[in-house]
Design a protein around this motif. Sequence first.
Motif, PDB file in Angstrom:
ATOM      1  N   VAL B 104       0.829  -1.206   0.000  1.00  0.00           N
ATOM      2  CA  VAL B 104       0.000   0.000   0.000  1.00  0.00           C
ATOM      3  C   VAL B 104       0.865   1.258   0.000  1.00  0.00           C
ATOM      4  CG1 VAL B 104      -1.818   1.218   1.211  1.00  0.00           C
ATOM      5  CG2 VAL B 104      -1.824  -1.265   1.172  1.00  0.00           C
ATOM      6  N   ILE B 105       1.758   1.362   1.008  1.00  0.00           N
ATOM      7  CA  ILE B 105       2.584   2.575   1.094  1.00  0.00           C
ATOM      8  C   ILE B 105       3.516   2.649  -0.112  1.00  0.00           C
ATOM      9  CG2 ILE B 105       4.113   3.900   2.602  1.00  0.00           C
ATOM     10  CD1 ILE B 105       1.394   3.266   3.868  1.00  0.00           C
ATOM     11  N   GLY B 106       4.069   1.496  -0.494  1.00  0.00           N
ATOM     12  CA  GLY B 106       4.967   1.457  -1.650  1.00  0.00           C
ATOM     13  C   GLY B 106       4.284   1.959  -2.909  1.00  0.00           C
ATOM     14  N   THR B 107       3.054   1.481  -3.141  1.00  0.00           N
ATOM     15  CA  THR B 107       2.320   1.905  -4.339  1.00  0.00           C
ATOM     16  C   THR B 107       2.000   3.388  -4.276  1.00  0.00           C
ATOM     17  OG1 THR B 107       1.345  -0.276  -4.454  1.00  0.00           O
ATOM     18  CG2 THR B 107       0.269   1.448  -5.713  1.00  0.00           C
ATOM     19  N   MET B 108       1.594   3.823  -3.074  1.00  0.00           N
ATOM     20  CA  MET B 108       1.255   5.246  -2.906  1.00  0.00           C
ATOM     21  C   MET B 108       2.438   6.123  -3.274  1.00  0.00           C
ATOM     22  SD  MET B 108      -0.540   6.150   0.623  1.00  0.00           S
ATOM     23  CE  MET B 108      -1.026   7.822   0.884  1.00  0.00           C
TER      24      MET B 108
END
Lengths: 369, 358
Positions: B104-108
């Motif tokens: 999630v954070i990586g994609t964001m």
Amino acid sequence: MTGQGQDPQGIGRFDVPQGVPAPDAEPARRNGHRPAAQVAPTPTPADEVDTAATDEPTGTGGEPATDDPTGAGGEPATGGTRPAVSDRPGDQWDRRVANGLAFLRRRLSGDYEVDEFGFDPDLTDAVFHPLLRLLYRDWFRTEVTGVEHVPVDGPALVVGNHSGTVALDALILSAALHDKHPAHRYLRLLGADLVFRMPVVSEIARKTGGTVACNPDAERLLGGGELVGVFPEGFKGIGKLYADRYKLQRFGRGGFVSAALRTGTPIVPVAIVGGEEIYPMLADLKPLARLLKLPYFPVTPTFPWLGPLGMVPLPSKWLIEFCPPIPTAHLTDSADDPLVVFNLADQVRETIQQTLHTLLERRPDPFGP
Amino acid sequence: MTPGSTPGAPGVVVVTGVSRYLGAHVAARLAADPRIERVIGVDAPEAGAEFSDLLDRVERIHVDAGSLGGVLADLDVDAVVHLALVSAPDPQLGGRSGMKDQNVIGTMQLLAACQRAPRLRKLVVRSSTAAYGVSFRDPAVFTEETEPREVPRGGFGRDILDVEGYVRGFRRRRPDVTATVLRFAPFIGSTADTTLTRYFAQPFVPTVFGRDPRLQFLHFDDALEVLHRSIVEDHPGTYNVAGPGVLSLSQAIRRAGRVAVPVLEPGLSGAAALARSMGFGRYGLDQVDLFVHGRVVDTTRLEQEYGFTPRSTAAAFDDFIRAHHGGVVVTRGQLAAAEQLVLDGIRQVRDAVRERSS
């Protein structure tokens, strides 16, 4: 299962003229006279439990797989290793044993096809339909009329009345239609999501061709040219008291009509008489039903008093009549017009109700021959 | 577009997650394509050196997701392929919270960086058919338009919903970028090593009692093909990518010659949770839910848009069986032999009986 074809299945005791719709009361008497002992045949060697379960289908079991109209699966590649059964022509027990064993091997090696809805024609033909055949033919003496109104190919939406505390009528309808229809078509039933919540039951429903009653699935099946069966009354139909028998309940929002309209599919109303008497529901224990998260909890003359014995359906006399199809191809644009949808739903409802009355006049005694 | 490159094919491509199986293979295949000038593999600083033999023509950058923005802008990136998603928590990489960080954070952070990359014109994001969630009221076959009815219980399913949500936001803010979201069915194949291939490789396979889910698989090579085409051609939109056809779980287990061990559903969920908390076994609620509900998607849109049909689920699974014949309990040959044996035995007995009676 193509080799043995449909040849000498007539040798069997259950010589039903497949494809010839029984026009009058004659078949009932012919079925009714059969002693109960003949119903469950046992194969010659006593140790073959497996073939006992599957021996009846071997006559009819094979060939419907090829005329499966889905085209989704196609014929399983079973040709190569099937044992030769022609060494003793005319020996039907040998053929049955060989077919039973071939079926067992196919099942154990996963050598069969399942369509995207989970429909398993191999298993349906070999296990479920033979069991239902005993039930509808010998226990309920079912007479089917008007089967010529069900199209031989292409999609159709079969709409019936629901009854009988347990949705046995849907299964009987699909098995009887498959046997009596000249093209041996499978009826793809749409079931409530409660059915698909329950383990085991959900898988039986899927393997026999059922799926969740929702518009995407209905339209997908109809778009694929399938015969789809719906019971718009739902739980209101099967959960009604015996006092209300053969009174059609509300048809919901008519979702089935919009599915038919959107795909331009003809609607074939079907009236089923006999289902109401199999488990006559005298009372509905609502608090218990709420506790068990069921839509109703039935009390019948035998259930729950007799325990598991109360699950045996009473042997009522069944009549199934398919009515002339109602075309919808000219209404494709009005699929979301509530007026058209409700009018059509009413028309279907009226047709079924009137056919029910006619059938009931033909059957004065619910438990007659 | 970099001058001189083929129209449609981007010049500089960034691939994330190259230290993992899928990312490494995609990057290697892109590097071998003459239409593409540079392939840059981006990975977290702590990522190991696996697959380095595959990646000899790929420039590798180890950078944490926060400082990715500057890197993308400096590199004049034309296309980004986001494959750095984790489908099951790995105890060595921080378990579930590490998995959520990466997914999630990586994609964001990657999408924030992409938004600021001026030359970017293509974004390809790996998603999963888990995006449809699970519910008993689900239709049997999901099309790309089907909305999930319930938020999935499993971590991966929830992450996928978040990832797709961020991509939707990105599409709104950068309408000039061709964004492709590929919803992959579980990968299978002769070489792929995934949670599901490890599951089917066991001789005794636990299943959920009373459930026989419909499954679809995607051959790993077909996944590579679809990803490659998404980069060198223009296919905006969201696509289901799966092998046509269906195998039921019991059927798959039988075809693989394994033995199914049905377990009651609450027991299985509990066992999965216990195994996870004790640090072994990577089966989570995602797998349990898949094995209760099954998942089948419609691939018509993919076939029409890409002009490519992945090999069928059954064919992909056969390929997997051929490569993993080690743990086979029953083979088809044995079954056929047993059938012949029993049949012959019965015939002999019946002949003997007939002779005696006549």
